[in-house]
Design a protein around this motif. Structure first.
Motif, PDB file in Angstrom:
ATOM      1  N   LEU A   1      95.830  30.398  94.152  1.00  0.00           N
ATOM      2  CA  LEU A   1      94.702  30.187  93.347  1.00  0.00           C
ATOM      3  C   LEU A   1      93.370  30.569  94.256  1.00  0.00           C
ATOM      4  O   LEU A   1      92.288  30.870  93.596  1.00  0.00           O
ATOM      5  N   GLU A   2      93.302  29.990  95.394  1.00  0.00           N
ATOM      6  CA  GLU A   2      92.107  30.133  96.173  1.00  0.00           C
ATOM      7  C   GLU A   2      91.707  31.531  96.387  1.00  0.00           C
ATOM      8  O   GLU A   2      90.552  31.979  96.320  1.00  0.00           O
ATOM      9  N   LYS A   3      92.917  32.481  96.723  1.00  0.00           N
ATOM     10  CA  LYS A   3      92.585  33.856  96.704  1.00  0.00           C
ATOM     11  C   LYS A   3      91.924  34.697  95.515  1.00  0.00           C
ATOM     12  O   LYS A   3      91.149  35.319  95.411  1.00  0.00           O
ATOM     13  N   ARG A   4      92.789  33.869  94.412  1.00  0.00           N
ATOM     14  CA  ARG A   4      92.373  34.849  93.148  1.00  0.00           C
ATOM     15  C   ARG A   4      90.715  34.278  92.771  1.00  0.00           C
ATOM     16  O   ARG A   4      89.938  35.148  92.059  1.00  0.00           O
ATOM     17  N   LYS A   5      90.184  32.904  93.030  1.00  0.00           N
ATOM     18  CA  LYS A   5      89.074  32.408  92.702  1.00  0.00           C
ATOM     19  C   LYS A   5      87.946  33.344  93.646  1.00  0.00           C
ATOM     20  O   LYS A   5      86.954  33.931  93.346  1.00  0.00           O
ATOM     21  N   ASN A   6      88.080  33.454  94.777  1.00  0.00           N
ATOM     22  CA  ASN A   6      87.706  34.300  95.880  1.00  0.00           C
ATOM     23  C   ASN A   6      87.285  35.618  95.610  1.00  0.00           C
ATOM     24  O   ASN A   6      86.213  36.111  95.780  1.00  0.00           O
ATOM     25  N   SER A   7      88.421  36.080  95.300  1.00  0.00           N
ATOM     26  CA  SER A   7      88.445  37.582  94.928  1.00  0.00           C
ATOM     27  C   SER A   7      87.582  37.870  93.587  1.00  0.00           C
ATOM     28  O   SER A   7      86.625  38.773  93.502  1.00  0.00           O
ATOM     29  N   LEU A   8      87.811  37.082  92.579  1.00  0.00           N
ATOM     30  CA  LEU A   8      86.729  37.147  91.425  1.00  0.00           C
ATOM     31  C   LEU A   8      85.525  36.795  91.685  1.00  0.00           C
ATOM     32  O   LEU A   8      84.429  37.535  91.227  1.00  0.00           O
ATOM     33  N   LYS A   9      85.244  35.907  92.355  1.00  0.00           N
ATOM     34  CA  LYS A   9      83.804  35.545  92.681  1.00  0.00           C
ATOM     35  C   LYS A   9      83.188  36.524  93.453  1.00  0.00           C
ATOM     36  O   LYS A   9      81.953  37.050  93.327  1.00  0.00           O
ATOM     37  N   LYS A  10      83.896  37.193  94.556  1.00  0.00           N
ATOM     38  CA  LYS A  10      83.202  38.399  95.278  1.00  0.00           C
ATOM     39  C   LYS A  10      82.973  39.537  94.359  1.00  0.00           C
ATOM     40  O   LYS A  10      82.016  40.214  94.262  1.00  0.00           O
ATOM     41  N   TRP A  11      84.090  39.811  93.267  1.00  0.00           N
ATOM     42  CA  TRP A  11      83.727  40.861  92.410  1.00  0.00           C
ATOM     43  C   TRP A  11      82.436  40.729  91.557  1.00  0.00           C
ATOM     44  O   TRP A  11      81.699  41.403  91.276  1.00  0.00           O
ATOM     45  N   LEU A  12      82.566  39.431  90.986  1.00  0.00           N
ATOM     46  CA  LEU A  12      81.281  39.133  90.070  1.00  0.00           C
ATOM     47  C   LEU A  12      79.909  39.343  90.785  1.00  0.00           C
ATOM     48  O   LEU A  12      78.917  39.751  90.214  1.00  0.00           O
ATOM     49  N   GLU A  13      79.790  38.723  92.221  1.00  0.00           N
ATOM     50  CA  GLU A  13      78.787  38.728  92.831  1.00  0.00           C
ATOM     51  C   GLU A  13      78.203  40.382  93.290  1.00  0.00           C
ATOM     52  O   GLU A  13      77.266  40.918  93.278  1.00  0.00           O
ATOM     53  N   LYS A  14      79.511  41.173  93.440  1.00  0.00           N
ATOM     54  CA  LYS A  14      79.043  42.710  93.775  1.00  0.00           C
ATOM     55  C   LYS A  14      78.577  43.286  92.455  1.00  0.00           C
ATOM     56  O   LYS A  14      77.934  44.307  92.716  1.00  0.00           O
ATOM     57  N   ASN A  15      78.927  42.797  91.254  1.00  0.00           N
ATOM     58  CA  ASN A  15      78.452  43.313  90.045  1.00  0.00           C
ATOM     59  C   ASN A  15      77.028  42.451  89.632  1.00  0.00           C
ATOM     60  O   ASN A  15      76.701  42.447  88.506  1.00  0.00           O
ATOM     61  N   HIS A  16      76.371  41.665  90.502  1.00  0.00           N
ATOM     62  CA  HIS A  16      75.385  41.220  90.105  1.00  0.00           C
ATOM     63  C   HIS A  16      75.209  40.212  89.137  1.00  0.00           C
ATOM     64  O   HIS A  16      74.407  39.978  88.374  1.00  0.00           O
ATOM     65  N   ILE A  17      76.194  39.494  89.050  1.00  0.00           N
ATOM     66  CA  ILE A  17      76.496  38.366  88.077  1.00  0.00           C
ATOM     67  C   ILE A  17      76.364  37.175  88.876  1.00  0.00           C
ATOM     68  O   ILE A  17      77.387  36.878  89.817  1.00  0.00           O
ATOM     69  N   PRO A  18      75.291  36.146  88.680  1.00  0.00           N
ATOM     70  CA  PRO A  18      75.266  34.928  89.466  1.00  0.00           C
ATOM     71  C   PRO A  18      76.357  33.878  89.082  1.00  0.00           C
ATOM     72  O   PRO A  18      76.864  33.687  88.153  1.00  0.00           O
ATOM     73  N   VAL A  19      77.183  33.683  90.140  1.00  0.00           N
ATOM     74  CA  VAL A  19      78.124  32.866  90.059  1.00  0.00           C
ATOM     75  C   VAL A  19      78.137  31.665  91.127  1.00  0.00           C
ATOM     76  O   VAL A  19      77.866  31.727  92.337  1.00  0.00           O
ATOM     77  N   THR A  20      78.696  30.532  90.986  1.00  0.00           N
ATOM     78  CA  THR A  20      78.664  29.396  91.914  1.00  0.00           C
ATOM     79  C   THR A  20      79.903  28.500  91.628  1.00  0.00           C
ATOM     80  O   THR A  20      80.727  28.800  90.377  1.00  0.00           O
ATOM     81  N   GLU A  21      80.462  28.070  92.649  1.00  0.00           N
ATOM     82  CA  GLU A  21      81.434  27.023  92.483  1.00  0.00           C
ATOM     83  C   GLU A  21      81.244  25.649  92.137  1.00  0.00           C
ATOM     84  O   GLU A  21      80.119  25.262  92.794  1.00  0.00           O
ATOM     85  N   GLN A  22      81.906  24.900  91.203  1.00  0.00           N
ATOM     86  CA  GLN A  22      81.522  23.617  90.906  1.00  0.00           C
ATOM     87  C   GLN A  22      82.584  22.612  90.701  1.00  0.00           C
ATOM     88  O   GLN A  22      83.955  23.100  90.747  1.00  0.00           O
TER      89      GLN A  22
END
Length: 186
Positions: free
Chosen positions: A118-139
């Motif tokens: 789950l941590e890998k999936r979260k980090n992969s998606l977060k990096k991909w969203l950031e790479k596509n200039h989509i603001p994302v945070t963890e909460q």
């Protein structure tokens, strides 16, 4: 009235007592002090409720209590915030109770994934969203939920159906992006 001072070591009984007006005036951060603790709530008409406080609604001050029943099922009770007269902490619980409560309403889809997956999936998606200039945070307590632009959340296991937003346009677009990311990474 708030009974000040902490409980003696080894005892958590009656550590906090809050009256109706104070309960309604508290901030979400103050209500968070009660989350995952066993409480006794006295509501209007002298009705008494006891259980593990799962959450408090930040707008209405409504309380959600959970009780684990002997047969393995559970009971969920909602108490309207304006009816709350007192809230008393009975027990802090332990890490097992906290974990059980934290994952109580987690999607069944997560059961097939280890915490590391789950941590890998979260980090992969977060990096991909950031790479596509989509603001994302963890909460959240365990930083398990991704939040996109403050208007959309993505819960584990981070698939399109785990997205939640009141904005249908953003929801649809982010779900499509996540589906594209999942297709590309497989």
């Amino acid at each position: 009235m708030l009974v000040s001072g902490g409980p003696p070591q080894g005892s958590f009984r009656s550590s906090q007592l809050v009256t109706m007006s104070e309960w309604m005036k508290k901030s979400p951060l103050e209500w968070e002090d009660y989350v995952y603790k066993e409480v006794r709530v006295i509501a209007s008409e002298k009705k008494e409720y006891q259980g593990w406080l799962l959450t408090t609604d930040p707008v209405s001050a409504n309380i959600v209590l959970v009780n684990f029943l002997e047969d393995g099922s559970l009971s969920v009770t909602g108490i309207m915030g304006h009816c709350v007269q007192t809230v008393e902490t009975l027990s802090e619980g332990d890490h097992r109770v906290r974990e059980k409560l934290m994952h109580l309403f987690t999607s069944g889809d997560c059961k097939g994934y280890s915490p590391e997956d789950l941590e890998k999936r979260k980090n992969s998606l977060k990096k991909w969203l950031e790479k596509n200039h989509i603001p994302v945070t963890e909460q959240g307590d365990a930083q398990r939920t991704l939040c996109v632009a403050g208007v959309l959340t993505i819960d584990p296991p981070y698939a399109p159906e785990n997205c939640s937003s009141s904005n249908e346009i953003i929801l649809s677009r982010v779900q499509d992006l996540i589906q594209g990311h999942l297709s590309a990474s497989q």
